[in-house]
Design a protein around this motif. Structure first.
Motif, short mmCIF file in Angstrom:
data_model
loop_
_atom_site.label_atom_id
_atom_site.label_comp_id
_atom_site.label_asym_id
_atom_site.label_seq_id
_atom_site.Cartn_x
_atom_site.Cartn_y
_atom_site.Cartn_z
N UNK A 1 0.83 -1.20 0.00
CA UNK A 1 0.00 0.00 0.00
C UNK A 1 0.86 1.25 0.00
N UNK A 2 1.95 1.25 0.75
CA UNK A 2 2.85 2.42 0.79
C UNK A 2 3.46 2.69 -0.58
N UNK A 3 3.85 1.63 -1.26
CA UNK A 3 4.44 1.80 -2.60
C UNK A 3 3.40 2.35 -3.57
N UNK A 4 2.17 1.86 -3.48
CA UNK A 4 1.10 2.35 -4.35
C UNK A 4 0.84 3.83 -4.10
N UNK A 5 0.76 4.20 -2.82
CA UNK A 5 0.49 5.60 -2.49
C UNK A 5 1.65 6.50 -2.91
N UNK A 6 2.87 6.03 -2.74
CA UNK A 6 4.02 6.84 -3.16
C UNK A 6 4.00 7.06 -4.68
N UNK A 7 3.66 6.04 -5.44
CA UNK A 7 3.53 6.20 -6.89
C UNK A 7 2.44 7.21 -7.24
N UNK A 8 1.33 7.14 -6.50
CA UNK A 8 0.22 8.08 -6.74
C UNK A 8 0.65 9.52 -6.44
N UNK A 9 1.41 9.69 -5.36
CA UNK A 9 1.92 11.02 -5.01
C UNK A 9 2.85 11.54 -6.10
N UNK A 10 3.73 10.67 -6.58
CA UNK A 10 4.65 11.07 -7.65
C UNK A 10 3.89 11.44 -8.92
N UNK A 11 2.70 10.83 -9.09
CA UNK A 11 1.87 11.13 -10.26
C UNK A 11 1.05 12.40 -10.13
N UNK A 12 0.99 12.95 -8.91
CA UNK A 12 0.34 14.25 -8.77
C UNK A 12 -0.93 14.30 -7.94
N UNK A 13 -1.21 13.26 -7.14
CA UNK A 13 -2.39 13.38 -6.28
C UNK A 13 -2.17 14.50 -5.27
N UNK A 14 -3.25 15.11 -4.83
CA UNK A 14 -3.16 16.28 -3.96
C UNK A 14 -3.59 15.99 -2.53
N UNK A 15 -4.04 14.77 -2.27
CA UNK A 15 -4.53 14.40 -0.95
C UNK A 15 -4.64 12.88 -0.88
N UNK A 16 -4.41 12.32 0.30
CA UNK A 16 -4.58 10.87 0.52
C UNK A 16 -5.56 10.66 1.66
N UNK A 17 -6.59 9.86 1.41
CA UNK A 17 -7.45 9.41 2.50
C UNK A 17 -7.15 7.94 2.76
N UNK A 18 -6.73 7.66 3.99
CA UNK A 18 -6.45 6.28 4.38
C UNK A 18 -7.73 5.67 4.91
#
Length: 219
Positions: free
Chosen positions: A28-45
């Motif tokens: 999950x951490x790797x997925x979220x890090x990839x999403x952040x690198x792609x430009x997401x502006x917020x994460x809801x866990x």
């Protein structure tokens, strides 16, 4: 309120909601890090199955990751976990703790998001101290089987009725996100459209451009 409304509006643009249904080749951490690198502006866990101890450990790790990239972390439903991991915000539904009670627990500096489906719910949440609203499901979704869809007309009415930022959620993907143009929303929250793809970073880059285009149509 001590929280800047423009900051919240900006973080609504491409709002990622986690779902461990797609954890496999990546953590999950790797997925979220990839999403952040792609430009997401917020994460809801969002975690519905983990016990408190496991959820807190994951939340602490996710908070460290998000802080490293300067992306806000929102915890779904669990106020205690949000406080303990020093999350940027908490998101609650209509069946969860009442907004005013959440505010009394988290104080003025934590962002509160509330899920709504009607103008009445939206006005009540705003009055009780919500900083933003999640409105949906705007399309049918397999991620949350009990979610009822709302019309784009209702979405527009909610956007006109309140002054706080709004993120649309529910069944949003690359193929339909631009259908939300003109509704008044400040961004889109996505689950499977982000975490259910092979190349999360590349997908998020495309989704961010589309969300920017969708939001610019309001201006």
């Amino acid at each position: 309120m001590a929280i800047n409304i423009k900051y919240i509006k900006d973080m609504m643009l491409l709002y990622a909601v986690t779902d461990r249904a797609w954890v496999g080749k990546q953590t999950l951490m790797e997925q979220v890090e990839d999403a952040i690198k792609g430009g997401i502006t917020c994460v809801q866990l969002r975690e519905k199955e983990l016990d408190q101890e496991a959820f807190l450990a994951e939340a602490m790790e996710m908070k460290a990751l998000c802080s490293r990239y300067g992306v806000p972390l929102i915890i779904n439903d669990n106020v205690e976990i949000a406080i303990k991991c020093n999350a940027d915000g908490i998101h609650v539904g209509q069946k969860d703790m009442e907004t005013g009670s959440v505010r009394s627990l988290v104080g003025d500096n934590m962002i509160i998001g509330v899920s709504v489906q009607t103008v009445e719910q939206a006005l009540a949440a705003e009055k009780a101290g919500a900083d933003y609203l999640g409105v949906g499901a705007v399309f049918s979704t397999k991620t949350k089987l009990d979610a009822n869809t709302i019309s784009h007309e209702t979405l527009k009415e909610i956007c006109k009725a309140v002054s706080i930022p709004i993120v649309a959620i529910g069944g949003i993907s690359k193929s339909n996100i631009l259908e939300l143009s003109g509704t008044g929303v400040d961004g889109a929250a996505l689950v499977s459209a982000i975490f259910g793809v092979i190349d999360i970073e590349l997908e998020c880059k495309s989704l961010r451009l589309l969300s920017q285009k969708m939001v610019k149509s309001e201006q």
